[in-house]
Motif scaffolding. Structure first.
Motif, short mmCIF file in Angstrom:
data_model
loop_
_atom_site.label_atom_id
_atom_site.label_comp_id
_atom_site.label_asym_id
_atom_site.label_seq_id
_atom_site.Cartn_x
_atom_site.Cartn_y
_atom_site.Cartn_z
N TRP A 157 -12.06 -50.22 -5.76
CA TRP A 157 -12.09 -50.66 -4.37
C TRP A 157 -10.66 -50.92 -3.84
CZ3 TRP A 157 -13.72 -49.06 0.06
CH2 TRP A 157 -13.55 -49.71 1.20
N THR A 158 -10.05 -52.07 -4.74
CA THR A 158 -8.44 -52.05 -4.59
C THR A 158 -7.66 -50.98 -4.83
OG1 THR A 158 -9.20 -54.57 -5.56
CG2 THR A 158 -7.02 -53.94 -5.46
N GLU A 159 -7.92 -50.34 -5.92
CA GLU A 159 -7.15 -49.16 -5.84
C GLU A 159 -7.41 -48.00 -4.87
OE1 GLU A 159 -4.20 -47.45 -8.54
OE2 GLU A 159 -5.41 -49.39 -8.90
N MET A 160 -8.33 -47.82 -4.23
CA MET A 160 -8.69 -47.03 -3.35
C MET A 160 -7.89 -47.56 -1.87
SD MET A 160 -12.49 -45.88 -3.52
CE MET A 160 -12.68 -44.96 -2.14
N LYS A 161 -7.93 -48.92 -1.64
CA LYS A 161 -7.24 -49.26 -0.56
C LYS A 161 -5.60 -49.14 -0.82
CE LYS A 161 -8.51 -53.55 1.02
NZ LYS A 161 -8.80 -54.86 1.14
N LYS A 162 -5.24 -49.29 -2.05
CA LYS A 162 -3.98 -49.04 -2.12
C LYS A 162 -3.26 -47.73 -2.09
CE LYS A 162 -2.50 -51.33 -6.04
NZ LYS A 162 -2.21 -51.26 -7.49
N ASN A 163 -4.37 -46.89 -2.42
CA ASN A 163 -3.84 -45.46 -2.28
C ASN A 163 -4.69 -44.96 -0.87
OD1 ASN A 163 -2.10 -45.40 -4.53
ND2 ASN A 163 -4.02 -45.37 -5.63
N LYS A 164 -4.84 -45.68 0.06
CA LYS A 164 -5.86 -45.11 1.24
C LYS A 164 -4.93 -43.70 1.84
CE LYS A 164 -3.89 -48.68 4.30
NZ LYS A 164 -4.20 -49.84 5.17
N HIS A 165 -3.59 -43.80 1.97
CA HIS A 165 -2.78 -42.66 2.71
C HIS A 165 -3.30 -41.64 2.00
CE1 HIS A 165 -1.27 -45.51 5.44
NE2 HIS A 165 -0.64 -46.27 4.03
N ALA A 166 -3.26 -41.60 0.44
CA ALA A 166 -3.43 -40.33 -0.39
C ALA A 166 -4.98 -39.97 0.01
CB ALA A 166 -3.15 -40.71 -1.68
N TYR A 167 -5.74 -40.97 0.12
CA TYR A 167 -7.28 -40.27 0.09
C TYR A 167 -7.35 -39.52 1.58
CZ TYR A 167 -8.62 -42.59 -3.97
OH TYR A 167 -8.54 -42.92 -5.41
N VAL A 168 -6.61 -40.19 2.68
CA VAL A 168 -6.58 -39.57 3.98
C VAL A 168 -6.19 -38.06 3.98
CG1 VAL A 168 -5.79 -39.60 6.48
CG2 VAL A 168 -6.56 -41.67 5.43
N TYR A 197 -9.38 -31.64 2.53
CA TYR A 197 -9.79 -30.54 1.54
C TYR A 197 -11.09 -30.87 0.78
CZ TYR A 197 -10.05 -28.42 -3.15
OH TYR A 197 -10.17 -27.85 -4.32
N PHE A 198 -11.28 -32.17 0.59
CA PHE A 198 -12.51 -32.56 -0.02
C PHE A 198 -13.83 -32.40 0.89
CE2 PHE A 198 -15.66 -36.03 -0.85
CZ PHE A 198 -15.70 -35.97 -2.16
N LEU A 199 -13.62 -32.38 2.22
CA LEU A 199 -14.85 -32.21 2.81
C LEU A 199 -15.20 -30.47 2.82
CD1 LEU A 199 -14.14 -34.06 6.10
CD2 LEU A 199 -15.86 -34.72 4.44
N ILE A 200 -14.14 -29.88 3.02
CA ILE A 200 -14.24 -28.17 2.85
C ILE A 200 -14.75 -27.86 1.35
CG2 ILE A 200 -13.11 -26.15 2.73
CD1 ILE A 200 -10.99 -27.31 4.92
#
Length: 326
Positions: free
Chosen positions: A34-45, A50-53
């Protein structure tokens, strides 16, 4: 001493030594993720569209196909659960599927490795040429995979009359006395299918290998010569191939997919179905039941078997490529 033993508290459940350790490890791992995801939240956005498609048009259909493979579904009525009957019918009662399975495995075993090695060898050779000549040869070798008149060329080459190029050449030089029905003779159709696929094989994998070779750090070769590498084969095995692992894996996935999913060539060149099912593949069998007979449950079972075979081959190939350079 007995009193001390009797008074010793009994630890059980989560308080026992080591009992809570797996739970704490999972919680700590979840916190780190979760900490890593918060750190890279812009990349996940940025990845979200593409992930949804990908999930909508790839992951969900695969899961639905797997679920439908256990049903009797004809697009008109509600799916009816029948368990493993589709798979039993596939391997026990459907003789045509067994022919398609044999043809597909034979076709993939020949075209997959040969086309993969050909893509890399041609890319490796072209990479040593001057940039302008390299660009021209890349276009020439890549052109067959995107040409629209592929089937016309091979139909003219293997035409069954004396005007076909193959028959004309063989009759002119006295090898045969009468034309051969290349596309109607069960002895030749699978071989012709393999030749056409090999001719079309220098596609996306070929371009990926050229890009990977262009991105290998040249200083690694200088360091390798200091460490004892003395010839080009050692450079290839210990430096070039390990540096190209992502491209090698990508090329392997592409070649495996093209080798196991052959259908269009067989349908347009050899007819549908081919003579005595000599060039029948799993995908053409899937097309038969999925788009002609509309037995979607049975077609889903065929697709699941094909997906399992391709996934297994991909995993084995990934393990083999992981040993490159060792």
């Amino acid at each position: 001493m007995k009193q001390q033993i009797a008074k010793r508290p009994v630890m059980a459940g989560a308080n026992a030594p080591g009992r809570g350790k797996p739970g704490r490890m999972l919680r700590s791992k979840a916190v780190r993720v979760w900490t890593e995801m918060k750190k890279n939240k812009h990349a996940y956005v940025l990845m979200a569209p593409y992930f949804l498609i990908f999930c909508t048009f790839t992951v969900i259909p695969v899961l639905l196909s797997f679920a439908l493979s256990f049903t009797n579904f004809n697009l008109l009525e509600q799916p009816r659960w029948i368990g493993w009957q589709n798979y039993a019918r596939l391997f026990v009662q459907d003789d045509i599927f067994l022919i398609a399975l044999k043809n597909t495995l034979l076709f993939a075993a020949i075209t997959g490795p040969i086309s993969y090695m050909a893509c890399f060898i041609f890319a490796w050779l072209i990479n040593e040429l001057p940039p302008k000549l390299r660009a021209v040869l890349t276009l020439v070798l890549y052109a067959p995979s995107i040409s629209g008149n592929t089937y016309l060329i091979w139909t003219l080459l293997f035409a069954g009359d004396s005007y076909g190029y193959a028959n004309s050449f063989l009759m002119k030089w006295g090898f045969i006395m009468e034309p051969i029905q290349w596309l109607q003779d069960t002895r030749y159709v699978l071989t012709i299918l393999i030749l056409v696929q090999l001719w079309l094989s220098l596609g996306t994998s070929f371009l990926a290998f050229i890009a990977g070779l262009q991105n290998v750090d040249r200083t690694m070769y200088e360091a390798g010569s200091i460490d004892g590498i003395r010839n080009r084969w050692q450079e290839l095995w210990f430096i070039t191939l390990p540096a190209m692992r992502p491209q090698l894996m990508f090329g392997a996935v592409i070649q495996i997919a093209s080798a196991f999913s052959v259908a269009e060539i067989s349908i347009y060149l050899l007819g549908f179905p081919s003579v005595d099912y000599a060039a029948h593949t799993i995908v053409t069998h899937l097309v038969d039941y999925g788009t002609i007979r509309f037995e979607m449950g049975y077609a889903s079972a065929i697709a699941t078997v094909l997906f399992t075979i391709m996934l297994t081959v991909n995993l084995v190939t990934q393990k083999l490529l992981g040993k490159v350079g060792e």
